[in-house]
Motif scaffolding. Structure first.
Motif, PDB file in Angstrom:
ATOM      1  N   THR A  29     -93.269  -0.209  37.659  1.00  0.00           N
ATOM      2  CA  THR A  29     -93.711   1.175  37.477  1.00  0.00           C
ATOM      3  C   THR A  29     -94.577   1.653  38.638  1.00  0.00           C
ATOM      4  O   THR A  29     -94.420   2.768  39.138  1.00  0.00           O
ATOM      5  CB  THR A  29     -94.481   1.317  36.148  1.00  0.00           C
ATOM      6  N   ASP A  30     -95.507   0.798  39.082  1.00  0.00           N
ATOM      7  CA  ASP A  30     -96.395   1.165  40.188  1.00  0.00           C
ATOM      8  C   ASP A  30     -95.699   0.862  41.514  1.00  0.00           C
ATOM      9  O   ASP A  30     -95.696  -0.274  41.989  1.00  0.00           O
ATOM     10  CB  ASP A  30     -97.713   0.395  40.092  1.00  0.00           C
ATOM     11  N   VAL A  31     -95.105   1.872  42.123  1.00  0.00           N
ATOM     12  CA  VAL A  31     -94.346   1.671  43.362  1.00  0.00           C
ATOM     13  C   VAL A  31     -95.266   1.356  44.536  1.00  0.00           C
ATOM     14  O   VAL A  31     -94.802   0.901  45.588  1.00  0.00           O
ATOM     15  CB  VAL A  31     -93.493   2.910  43.681  1.00  0.00           C
ATOM     16  N   LYS A  32     -96.577   1.593  44.376  1.00  0.00           N
ATOM     17  CA  LYS A  32     -97.513   1.264  45.453  1.00  0.00           C
ATOM     18  C   LYS A  32     -97.791  -0.233  45.527  1.00  0.00           C
ATOM     19  O   LYS A  32     -98.254  -0.728  46.548  1.00  0.00           O
ATOM     20  CB  LYS A  32     -98.832   2.009  45.241  1.00  0.00           C
ATOM     21  N   ALA A  33     -97.543  -0.948  44.419  1.00  0.00           N
ATOM     22  CA  ALA A  33     -97.879  -2.374  44.375  1.00  0.00           C
ATOM     23  C   ALA A  33     -96.831  -3.223  45.077  1.00  0.00           C
ATOM     24  O   ALA A  33     -97.152  -4.025  45.960  1.00  0.00           O
ATOM     25  CB  ALA A  33     -98.057  -2.820  42.926  1.00  0.00           C
ATOM     26  N   PHE A  34     -95.566  -3.075  44.679  1.00  0.00           N
ATOM     27  CA  PHE A  34     -94.520  -3.952  45.202  1.00  0.00           C
ATOM     28  C   PHE A  34     -93.245  -3.172  45.498  1.00  0.00           C
ATOM     29  O   PHE A  34     -92.967  -2.148  44.867  1.00  0.00           O
ATOM     30  CB  PHE A  34     -94.176  -5.058  44.190  1.00  0.00           C
ATOM     31  N   LYS A  35     -92.486  -3.699  46.431  1.00  0.00           N
ATOM     32  CA  LYS A  35     -91.130  -3.218  46.677  1.00  0.00           C
ATOM     33  C   LYS A  35     -90.159  -4.281  46.201  1.00  0.00           C
ATOM     34  O   LYS A  35     -90.303  -5.460  46.536  1.00  0.00           O
ATOM     35  CB  LYS A  35     -90.908  -2.959  48.170  1.00  0.00           C
ATOM     36  N   LEU A  36     -89.174  -3.872  45.426  1.00  0.00           N
ATOM     37  CA  LEU A  36     -88.166  -4.804  44.942  1.00  0.00           C
ATOM     38  C   LEU A  36     -87.155  -5.072  46.059  1.00  0.00           C
ATOM     39  O   LEU A  36     -86.416  -4.174  46.467  1.00  0.00           O
ATOM     40  CB  LEU A  36     -87.459  -4.238  43.706  1.00  0.00           C
ATOM     41  N   LEU A  37     -87.128  -6.309  46.540  1.00  0.00           N
ATOM     42  CA  LEU A  37     -86.184  -6.680  47.591  1.00  0.00           C
ATOM     43  C   LEU A  37     -84.814  -7.026  47.018  1.00  0.00           C
ATOM     44  O   LEU A  37     -83.789  -6.709  47.612  1.00  0.00           O
ATOM     45  CB  LEU A  37     -86.722  -7.870  48.389  1.00  0.00           C
ATOM     46  N   ASP A  38     -84.808  -7.669  45.864  1.00  0.00           N
ATOM     47  CA  ASP A  38     -83.538  -8.080  45.267  1.00  0.00           C
ATOM     48  C   ASP A  38     -83.814  -8.711  43.911  1.00  0.00           C
ATOM     49  O   ASP A  38     -84.966  -8.977  43.543  1.00  0.00           O
ATOM     50  CB  ASP A  38     -82.825  -9.093  46.167  1.00  0.00           C
ATOM     51  N   THR A  39     -82.751  -8.944  43.163  1.00  0.00           N
ATOM     52  CA  THR A  39     -82.832  -9.667  41.897  1.00  0.00           C
ATOM     53  C   THR A  39     -81.789 -10.784  41.900  1.00  0.00           C
ATOM     54  O   THR A  39     -80.782 -10.714  42.614  1.00  0.00           O
ATOM     55  CB  THR A  39     -82.582  -8.752  40.688  1.00  0.00           C
ATOM     56  N   ARG A  40     -82.037 -11.792  41.102  1.00  0.00           N
ATOM     57  CA  ARG A  40     -81.063 -12.841  40.819  1.00  0.00           C
ATOM     58  C   ARG A  40     -81.055 -13.055  39.308  1.00  0.00           C
ATOM     59  O   ARG A  40     -82.117 -13.127  38.688  1.00  0.00           O
ATOM     60  CB  ARG A  40     -81.400 -14.156  41.537  1.00  0.00           C
ATOM     61  N   GLU A  41     -79.878 -13.138  38.733  1.00  0.00           N
ATOM     62  CA  GLU A  41     -79.785 -13.191  37.271  1.00  0.00           C
ATOM     63  C   GLU A  41     -78.890 -14.336  36.826  1.00  0.00           C
ATOM     64  O   GLU A  41     -77.850 -14.589  37.431  1.00  0.00           O
ATOM     65  CB  GLU A  41     -79.251 -11.872  36.734  1.00  0.00           C
ATOM     66  N   GLY A  42     -79.324 -15.020  35.774  1.00  0.00           N
ATOM     67  CA  GLY A  42     -78.546 -16.131  35.246  1.00  0.00           C
ATOM     68  C   GLY A  42     -78.512 -16.107  33.734  1.00  0.00           C
ATOM     69  O   GLY A  42     -79.214 -15.322  33.072  1.00  0.00           O
ATOM     70  N   TYR A  43     -77.658 -16.983  33.191  1.00  0.00           N
ATOM     71  CA  TYR A  43     -77.464 -17.037  31.745  1.00  0.00           C
ATOM     72  C   TYR A  43     -77.182 -18.472  31.345  1.00  0.00           C
ATOM     73  O   TYR A  43     -76.317 -19.142  31.932  1.00  0.00           O
ATOM     74  CB  TYR A  43     -76.298 -16.141  31.341  1.00  0.00           C
ATOM     75  N   ASN A  44     -77.919 -18.965  30.351  1.00  0.00           N
ATOM     76  CA  ASN A  44     -77.691 -20.317  29.833  1.00  0.00           C
ATOM     77  C   ASN A  44     -76.435 -20.334  28.970  1.00  0.00           C
ATOM     78  O   ASN A  44     -76.358 -19.616  27.966  1.00  0.00           O
ATOM     79  CB  ASN A  44     -78.894 -20.779  28.995  1.00  0.00           C
ATOM     80  N   PHE A  45     -75.469 -21.151  29.339  1.00  0.00           N
ATOM     81  CA  PHE A  45     -74.236 -21.242  28.565  1.00  0.00           C
ATOM     82  C   PHE A  45     -74.491 -21.923  27.226  1.00  0.00           C
ATOM     83  O   PHE A  45     -75.368 -22.792  27.114  1.00  0.00           O
ATOM     84  CB  PHE A  45     -73.180 -22.036  29.332  1.00  0.00           C
ATOM     85  N   PRO A  46     -73.747 -21.579  26.193  1.00  0.00           N
ATOM     86  CA  PRO A  46     -73.893 -22.241  24.888  1.00  0.00           C
ATOM     87  C   PRO A  46     -73.730 -23.758  25.025  1.00  0.00           C
ATOM     88  O   PRO A  46     -72.866 -24.244  25.758  1.00  0.00           O
ATOM     89  CB  PRO A  46     -72.757 -21.630  24.057  1.00  0.00           C
ATOM     90  N   GLY A  47     -74.587 -24.487  24.322  1.00  0.00           N
ATOM     91  CA  GLY A  47     -74.517 -25.942  24.368  1.00  0.00           C
ATOM     92  C   GLY A  47     -75.196 -26.560  25.562  1.00  0.00           C
ATOM     93  O   GLY A  47     -75.121 -27.772  25.778  1.00  0.00           O
ATOM     94  N   ASP A  48     -75.887 -25.736  26.380  1.00  0.00           N
ATOM     95  CA  ASP A  48     -76.601 -26.216  27.568  1.00  0.00           C
ATOM     96  C   ASP A  48     -75.675 -26.869  28.594  1.00  0.00           C
ATOM     97  O   ASP A  48     -76.064 -27.804  29.290  1.00  0.00           O
ATOM     98  CB  ASP A  48     -77.711 -27.212  27.181  1.00  0.00           C
ATOM     99  N   PHE A  49     -74.449 -26.374  28.705  1.00  0.00           N
ATOM    100  CA  PHE A  49     -73.542 -26.885  29.729  1.00  0.00           C
ATOM    101  C   PHE A  49     -73.669 -26.035  30.995  1.00  0.00           C
ATOM    102  O   PHE A  49     -74.013 -24.853  30.933  1.00  0.00           O
ATOM    103  CB  PHE A  49     -72.093 -26.877  29.223  1.00  0.00           C
ATOM    104  N   VAL A  50     -73.398 -26.670  32.134  1.00  0.00           N
ATOM    105  CA  VAL A  50     -73.460 -25.972  33.413  1.00  0.00           C
ATOM    106  C   VAL A  50     -72.058 -25.888  34.003  1.00  0.00           C
ATOM    107  O   VAL A  50     -71.086 -26.381  33.426  1.00  0.00           O
ATOM    108  CB  VAL A  50     -74.433 -26.685  34.378  1.00  0.00           C
ATOM    109  N   HIS A  51     -71.943 -25.266  35.171  1.00  0.00           N
ATOM    110  CA  HIS A  51     -70.628 -24.962  35.730  1.00  0.00           C
ATOM    111  C   HIS A  51     -69.744 -26.194  35.935  1.00  0.00           C
ATOM    112  O   HIS A  51     -68.531 -26.124  35.740  1.00  0.00           O
ATOM    113  CB  HIS A  51     -70.778 -24.224  37.053  1.00  0.00           C
TER     114      HIS A  51
END
Length: 470
Positions: free
Chosen positions: A146-168
């Motif tokens: 909300t406060d644009v004076k505090a930080f600039k968003l450079l990027d995001t990274r998003e992930g999701y835990n698969f059911p059963g805690d399995f990975v790729h």
């Protein structure tokens, strides 16, 4: 004095009930505004998301919010130079400067990292949001920015835990974490490993190195109960991994010793149908990791997955020593009580690991040719410990990519996460006779796409950085 409420919650808690994760990669815009934001985050004032502590009481929060600061971030906030000088060199230099030690070479080299990781000095703060739904991530992100004076968003990274805690790669993950002395034990499984002293993960506490403690940056309000995190964006070549299993299984079908690895008539016990080729694929996958894909440790059940096996209550001594390959991934990362060259290091490099997949799930189809336009998949990994150099870097260099802990694997890299080259890579499959079958031509399955070293301050330290400093 140790209080869970003074720690950030993601250090000793896994937030396993929050499947969605989003990382906000931020740059400080205005020092005073950023410091006010930090002060507000301790209690959630003025709409800023509240930092989740290690003790949230009887009611679990709907979302969890935590932060990590890079060295450049501490500088941007105006941290006194006397304090900055007390941080360890590897943190000051940053992840990109330590690339060779981490095996970040070739396509993993920092010059190949995409934005914003190609400009590491601009990465000041990484905020992490955990939630049950994507909509909750959006709400917390909006509040955080909300406060644009505090930080600039450079990027995001998003992930999701698969059911059963399995990975790729198809393995079950998130099975166990170190247990710490003085911390309530909420692990789901029994574990033969000794409890780790708090100094393994927190600054200002005893370690398992007698009489030695990691230096705490001063003032105490800044450094005490803080820790370090190696945040890594790790691209995983899942299609390439499955293709390699195909090739390895085909080679084993022609190998005269293949019958010793899988006696004829025992294919169905692997659980992949009657196909000998399919069974051999799973045997190779299990040996590369040290676990069957359902999580069963080879140290307890080397012949087939066992749904009744204890997933953590094992060691690499006695019978288990011969069952699990010395070069297997989980054995390289954590040798447990097994014999290694530096015996004092057995339990000194343990890390708290937090990982979540990114990218769509992969479905293996042997009849489908490899798609060159496969979407990127991988792992957003956090490797948390009191010393980046003596824990994360030492493990990455000495154990994963050099194999210095055991003469039988020295000169080879980790078969799954190592910086492998098909022209020189090798891995030994153990046989009950005591012999081995050597696999060759392992490609690099995991490559680095970015990352940063961050300091995870205590809540007192966040308050100090936000309102008491200078």
């Amino acid at each position: 004095m140790f209080k869970l409420a003074d720690l950030q919650g993601n250090i000793l808690r896994g937030y396993t009930n929050k499947p969605h994760v989003r990382y906000l990669i931020l740059e400080v815009v205005e020092r005073s505004a950023a410091r006010r934001w930090l002060a507000d985050s301790v209690s959630g004032r003025n709409g800023v998301p509240q930092i989740t502590s290690g003790d949230w009481g009887e009611k679990k929060p709907d979302t969890c919010f935590n932060i990590g600061l890079t060295y450049e971030g501490l500088c941007a906030l105006g941290t006194p130079s006397a304090s900055l000088k007390m941080f360890p060199n590897e943190f000051i230099e940053g992840m990109t400067a330590r690339a060779v030690k981490l095996g970040d070479v070739g396509r993993s080299a920092p010059e190949n990292w995409p934005a914003p990781f190609n400009e590491p000095k601009r990465i000041h703060l990484i905020a992490t949001i955990y939630a049950e739904k994507v909509e909750q991530l959006d709400v917390v992100q909006e509040r955080a920015l909300t406060d644009v004076k505090a930080f600039k968003l450079l990027d995001t990274r998003e992930g999701y835990n698969f059911p059963g805690d399995f990975v790729h790669f198809g393995y079950r993950d998130n099975i166990t974490q170190p247990r710490f002395e003085g911390v309530p034990d909420s692990q789901r499984y029994p574990d033969r490993q000794p409890k780790a002293p708090l100094g393994t993960v927190l600054l200002g506490h005893p370690t398992n190195l007698e009489g030695l403690m990691w230096r705490v940056p001063h003032p105490v309000a800044l450094g005490h109960n803080g820790t370090f995190n190696a945040f890594r964006v790790l691209k995983q070549d899942v299609a390439g991994f499955e293709k390699y299993l195909d090739h390895a299984a085909s080679d084993l079908l022609e190998d005269p010793q293949g019958g010793k690895l899988l006696p004829h008539g025992e294919e169905e016990k692997i659980g992949k149908g009657p196909s000998r080729h399919a069974a051999l694929r799973e045997i190779v996958a299990a040996n590369l990791c040290g676990r069957w894909r359902d999580g069963t440790p080879l140290a307890l059940s080397a012949d087939a997955p066992d749904p009744n096996a204890d997933l953590t209550d094992f060691d690499y001594v006695g019978v288990g020593d011969a069952r699990c390959p010395h070069g297997a991934h989980i054995r390289r990362c954590n040798p447990r009580g097994g014999q290694i060259v530096q015996r004092i290091a057995n339990n000194s490099r343990r890390l708290v690991r937090r990982g979540v997949p990114y990218g769509p799930p992969y479905t293996y189809d042997p009849a489908k040719p490899r798609d060159q336009d496969e979407p990127e998949r991988g792992l957003l990994g956090n490797f948390i410990g009191a010393s980046l150099g003596a824990q994360f870097e030492a493990m990455s260099c000495d154990w994963l990519n050099l194999g210095l802990q055991d003469p039988r694997i020295t000169g080879s890299n980790d078969p799954i996460s190592g910086a492998n080259d098909p022209g020189t890579s090798w891995f030994d499959l153990p046989l009950k006779s005591g012999g081995t079958i050597r696999l060759r031509g392992l490609p690099e399955f995991v490559s680095t796409r970015g990352g940063a070293y961050t300091f995870l301050p205590s809540l007192k330290a966040i308050d100090y950085l936000g309102s008491q400093m200078m």
